[in-house]
Scaffold this motif. Sequence first.
Motif, PDB file in Angstrom:
ATOM      1  N   LEU A   1      30.740  25.125  -8.871  1.00 42.61           N
ATOM      2  CA  LEU A   1      29.346  24.858  -8.540  1.00 42.61           C
ATOM      3  C   LEU A   1      29.158  23.454  -7.970  1.00 42.61           C
ATOM      4  CD1 LEU A   1      26.356  25.653  -8.579  1.00 42.61           C
ATOM      5  CD2 LEU A   1      26.262  24.791 -10.915  1.00 42.61           C
ATOM      6  N   PHE A   2      29.691  22.451  -8.647  1.00 37.51           N
ATOM      7  CA  PHE A   2      29.393  21.069  -8.287  1.00 37.51           C
ATOM      8  C   PHE A   2      30.489  20.381  -7.470  1.00 37.51           C
ATOM      9  CE2 PHE A   2      26.869  21.531 -12.268  1.00 37.51           C
ATOM     10  CZ  PHE A   2      25.623  21.384 -11.686  1.00 37.51           C
TER      11      PHE A   2
ATOM     12  N   ASN B   1      27.502  21.850  -1.867  1.00 36.22           N
ATOM     13  CA  ASN B   1      26.648  21.808  -3.054  1.00 36.22           C
ATOM     14  C   ASN B   1      26.376  20.379  -3.506  1.00 36.22           C
ATOM     15  OD1 ASN B   1      26.473  24.583  -3.237  1.00 36.22           O
ATOM     16  ND2 ASN B   1      28.245  24.749  -4.552  1.00 36.22           N
ATOM     17  N   LYS B   2      26.553  19.447  -2.602  1.00 32.30           N
ATOM     18  CA  LYS B   2      26.395  18.028  -2.923  1.00 32.30           C
ATOM     19  C   LYS B   2      24.989  17.710  -3.431  1.00 32.30           C
ATOM     20  CE  LYS B   2      26.806  14.915   0.521  1.00 32.30           C
ATOM     21  NZ  LYS B   2      27.442  13.916   1.383  1.00 32.30           N
ATOM     22  N   ASP B   3      23.981  18.348  -2.894  1.00 39.29           N
ATOM     23  CA  ASP B   3      22.602  18.104  -3.327  1.00 39.29           C
ATOM     24  C   ASP B   3      22.395  18.527  -4.785  1.00 39.29           C
ATOM     25  OD1 ASP B   3      21.981  17.145  -0.817  1.00 39.29           O
ATOM     26  OD2 ASP B   3      21.186  19.066  -0.122  1.00 39.29           O
ATOM     27  N   LEU B   4      23.013  19.634  -5.188  1.00 42.83           N
ATOM     28  CA  LEU B   4      22.916  20.077  -6.578  1.00 42.83           C
ATOM     29  C   LEU B   4      23.540  19.058  -7.526  1.00 42.83           C
ATOM     30  CD1 LEU B   4      23.840  23.852  -6.329  1.00 42.83           C
ATOM     31  CD2 LEU B   4      21.617  22.887  -6.875  1.00 42.83           C
TER      32      LEU B   4
ATOM     33  N   PHE C   1      21.613  16.860 -10.339  1.00 42.54           N
ATOM     34  CA  PHE C   1      22.067  16.991 -11.721  1.00 42.54           C
ATOM     35  C   PHE C   1      22.396  15.624 -12.319  1.00 42.54           C
ATOM     36  CE2 PHE C   1      25.724  17.502 -14.631  1.00 42.54           C
ATOM     37  CZ  PHE C   1      25.099  18.212 -15.649  1.00 42.54           C
ATOM     38  N   LEU C   2      23.146  14.811 -11.594  1.00 38.64           N
ATOM     39  CA  LEU C   2      23.509  13.483 -12.092  1.00 38.64           C
ATOM     40  C   LEU C   2      22.300  12.573 -12.226  1.00 38.64           C
ATOM     41  CD1 LEU C   2      26.828  12.841 -10.153  1.00 38.64           C
ATOM     42  CD2 LEU C   2      26.554  13.391 -12.580  1.00 38.64           C
ATOM     43  N   ASN C   3      21.389  12.632 -11.277  1.00 36.20           N
ATOM     44  CA  ASN C   3      20.175  11.820 -11.376  1.00 36.20           C
ATOM     45  C   ASN C   3      19.359  12.194 -12.606  1.00 36.20           C
ATOM     46  OD1 ASN C   3      20.385  10.022  -9.230  1.00 36.20           O
ATOM     47  ND2 ASN C   3      19.598  11.511  -7.786  1.00 36.20           N
ATOM     48  N   GLU C   4      19.277  13.474 -12.911  1.00 40.48           N
ATOM     49  CA  GLU C   4      18.524  13.906 -14.090  1.00 40.48           C
ATOM     50  C   GLU C   4      19.251  13.513 -15.372  1.00 40.48           C
ATOM     51  OE1 GLU C   4      15.251  15.211 -15.895  1.00 40.48           O
ATOM     52  OE2 GLU C   4      15.514  15.118 -13.725  1.00 40.48           O
ATOM     53  N   LEU C   5      20.559  13.628 -15.366  1.00 46.70           N
ATOM     54  CA  LEU C   5      21.362  13.318 -16.539  1.00 46.70           C
ATOM     55  C   LEU C   5      21.382  11.824 -16.842  1.00 46.70           C
ATOM     56  CD1 LEU C   5      23.296  14.695 -18.594  1.00 46.70           C
ATOM     57  CD2 LEU C   5      25.149  14.103 -17.038  1.00 46.70           C
ATOM     58  N   LEU C   6      21.442  10.988 -15.806  1.00 41.88           N
ATOM     59  CA  LEU C   6      21.605   9.544 -15.971  1.00 41.88           C
ATOM     60  C   LEU C   6      20.358   8.736 -15.649  1.00 41.88           C
ATOM     61  CD1 LEU C   6      25.094   9.331 -14.232  1.00 41.88           C
ATOM     62  CD2 LEU C   6      24.634   9.408 -16.682  1.00 41.88           C
ATOM     63  N   LYS C   7      19.207   9.348 -15.620  1.00 39.63           N
ATOM     64  CA  LYS C   7      17.995   8.665 -15.162  1.00 39.63           C
ATOM     65  C   LYS C   7      17.618   7.465 -16.017  1.00 39.63           C
ATOM     66  CE  LYS C   7      14.874  11.915 -17.383  1.00 39.63           C
ATOM     67  NZ  LYS C   7      13.902  12.952 -17.142  1.00 39.63           N
TER      68      LYS C   7
ATOM     69  N   GLY D   1      20.037   3.644 -11.927  1.00 42.08           N
ATOM     70  CA  GLY D   1      19.076   3.953 -10.876  1.00 42.08           C
ATOM     71  C   GLY D   1      19.422   5.271 -10.200  1.00 42.08           C
ATOM     72  N   ALA D   2      18.635   5.627  -9.231  1.00 42.76           N
ATOM     73  CA  ALA D   2      18.821   6.907  -8.548  1.00 42.76           C
ATOM     74  C   ALA D   2      20.081   6.896  -7.684  1.00 42.76           C
ATOM     75  CB  ALA D   2      17.618   7.215  -7.680  1.00 42.76           C
ATOM     76  N   ILE D   3      20.836   7.974  -7.744  1.00 49.42           N
ATOM     77  CA  ILE D   3      21.999   8.165  -6.880  1.00 49.42           C
ATOM     78  C   ILE D   3      21.485   8.709  -5.556  1.00 49.42           C
ATOM     79  CG2 ILE D   3      24.131   9.462  -6.564  1.00 49.42           C
ATOM     80  CD1 ILE D   3      24.338   9.514  -9.653  1.00 49.42           C
TER      81      ILE D   3
END
Length: 51
Positions: free
Chosen positions: A20-21, A26-29, A33-39, A43-45
């Motif tokens: 999947l990742f 699938n780079k956007d997914l 996912f990482l932005n939500e996990l590490l918010k 900072g934002a990736i």
Amino acid sequence: MTYLKDRYVNFFTDYGFKRLFGEEHNKDLLRDFLNELLKDEQGAIVDLTFF
């Protein structure tokens, strides 16, 4: 007679997660996912690079 059989991938396994990742299309997914996990910790990736 040919028919389609449903196939599912378990994303909790190593193979499923990488399927999947771990692909360029699938780079956007992965980024979302990482932005939500590490918010809270980071900072934002903005962009990812696959090797």
